[in-house]
Design an enzyme around this catalytic site. Structure first.
Site, short mmCIF file in Angstrom:
data_model
loop_
_atom_site.label_atom_id
_atom_site.label_comp_id
_atom_site.label_asym_id
_atom_site.label_seq_id
_atom_site.Cartn_x
_atom_site.Cartn_y
_atom_site.Cartn_z
N LYS A 175 0.83 -1.21 0.00
CA LYS A 175 0.00 0.00 0.00
C LYS A 175 0.86 1.25 0.00
O LYS A 175 0.58 2.23 -0.71
CB LYS A 175 -0.94 -0.02 1.21
N ASP A 229 -11.01 2.29 4.11
CA ASP A 229 -11.25 0.84 4.00
C ASP A 229 -12.74 0.55 3.81
O ASP A 229 -13.12 -0.54 3.40
CB ASP A 229 -10.75 0.11 5.26
N GLN A 282 -4.49 -1.91 9.88
CA GLN A 282 -4.32 -3.22 9.25
C GLN A 282 -4.80 -4.34 10.18
O GLN A 282 -4.44 -4.39 11.35
CB GLN A 282 -2.84 -3.44 8.89
#
Length: 292
Positions: free
Chosen positions: A52, A119, A96
């Site tokens: 990412k 997200d 994460q």
């Protein structure tokens, strides 16, 4: 059989994102900014976050990584999230997963400002998605929809069977495919590990979204000729054949299923690359204040 090539599609869309990000910088004097919080040293998480960060650099974004060890308190992580929420130079925030057992992922998700939740996991974003309102769509389903759009795959009136009901992929995919949009307008069956006679449902599908997390779960005898197959599975196995020491397999037995399909996404090289694109597009939307 045609390939849903995530490498090709993601590269094209990232070119567009990079151009938009440069335009944003010229107008605002700063780059779109994504912050990732990583707790612990999980190998898969390390790989995902590093990818990412690299992709942010490629598309003219700023990226920052906040690291904690496994023993960090839940409150310390939540406090950092609150600080980032208040930082006007940050557009997107991801934490994460997975997290250590003593940290509640639901608390973490709900503490993130939904306007920075790139997200797409916050209940406000999920609720808005249900009502077809402006929102951040979860990155993997968003990437899948972008792939279907790129290849101009006709979905209207098709029967889509989604295998797996997670909040990250399966459930949002079932909603997106059923919405009055293009891609969309499918009749959707949402199945899971407790579905009785699951292969019989899959056999009926014009579109199969396999997101159940089991290597080669969807086999050739479950697939009707001409089906469109989207493989979301990422199953790691140790391997001496690769530099990384592991090999990736999807939820679909690609070797035997591909010849029966009209379109199919590979693993690797398919949906995983599109997930990054979904995240980047959400971050750009946040920077441009498109979700409020």
């Amino acid at each position: 059989m045609e390939l849903l090539d995530g490498k090709l599609v993601s590269a094209k869309i990232k070119e567009d994102i990079a151009a938009e990000a440069l335009d944003f910088f010229n107008k605002n004097g700063r780059k779109p900014h994504l912050v990732a919080i990583l707790v612990g040293n999980d190998g898969g998480s390390e790989t995902y976050v590093a990818s990412k960060m690299r992709n942010c650099e490629k598309v003219n974004f700023q990226s920052s990584l906040v690291r904690y060890d496994d023993h960090v308190s839940e409150e310390e992580v939540l406090q950092k999230i609150r600080e980032i929420n208040a930082d006007e130079t940050v557009d997107g925030l991801i934490v994460q997963l997975p997290l250590p057992k003593h940290i509640d992922p639901e608390k973490v998700t709900e503490t993130i400002d939904y306007r920075k939740d790139v997200d797409g996991f916050h209940p406000i974003n999920l609720g808005r998605m249900m009502r077809n309102l402006p929102c951040f769509i979860p990155a993997t389903p968003y990437g899948i929809m972008l792939m279907l759009e790129y290849y101009q795959i006709e979905t209207s009136g098709k029967h889509a069977v989604v295998v797996g009901r997670s909040n990250i992929v399966g459930s949002p995919m079932s909603i997106l495919l059923a919405r009055n949009s293009q891609p969309g307008n499918c009749t959707v069956t949402l199945t899971h590990s407790r579905t009785k006679n699951l292969p019989e449902f899959i056999k009926q599908a014009d579109i199969i979204v396999a997101a159940i997390g089991k290597k080669n779960f969807v086999t050739a005898d479950m697939v009707k000729d001409g089906a469109i197959i989207i493989d979301v599975g990422i199953n790691r196995e140790q391997s001496s054949e690769t530099k990384s020491g592991y090999k990736l397999f999807g939820d679909v037995d690609f070797e035997n299923v591909a010849s029966k399909s009209s379109w199919i996404s590979p693993v690797p090289g398919g949906v995983g690359l599109m997930t990054i694109v979904g995240l980047l597009k959400n971050t750009l939307k946040s920077a441009k204040k498109e979700i409020y």
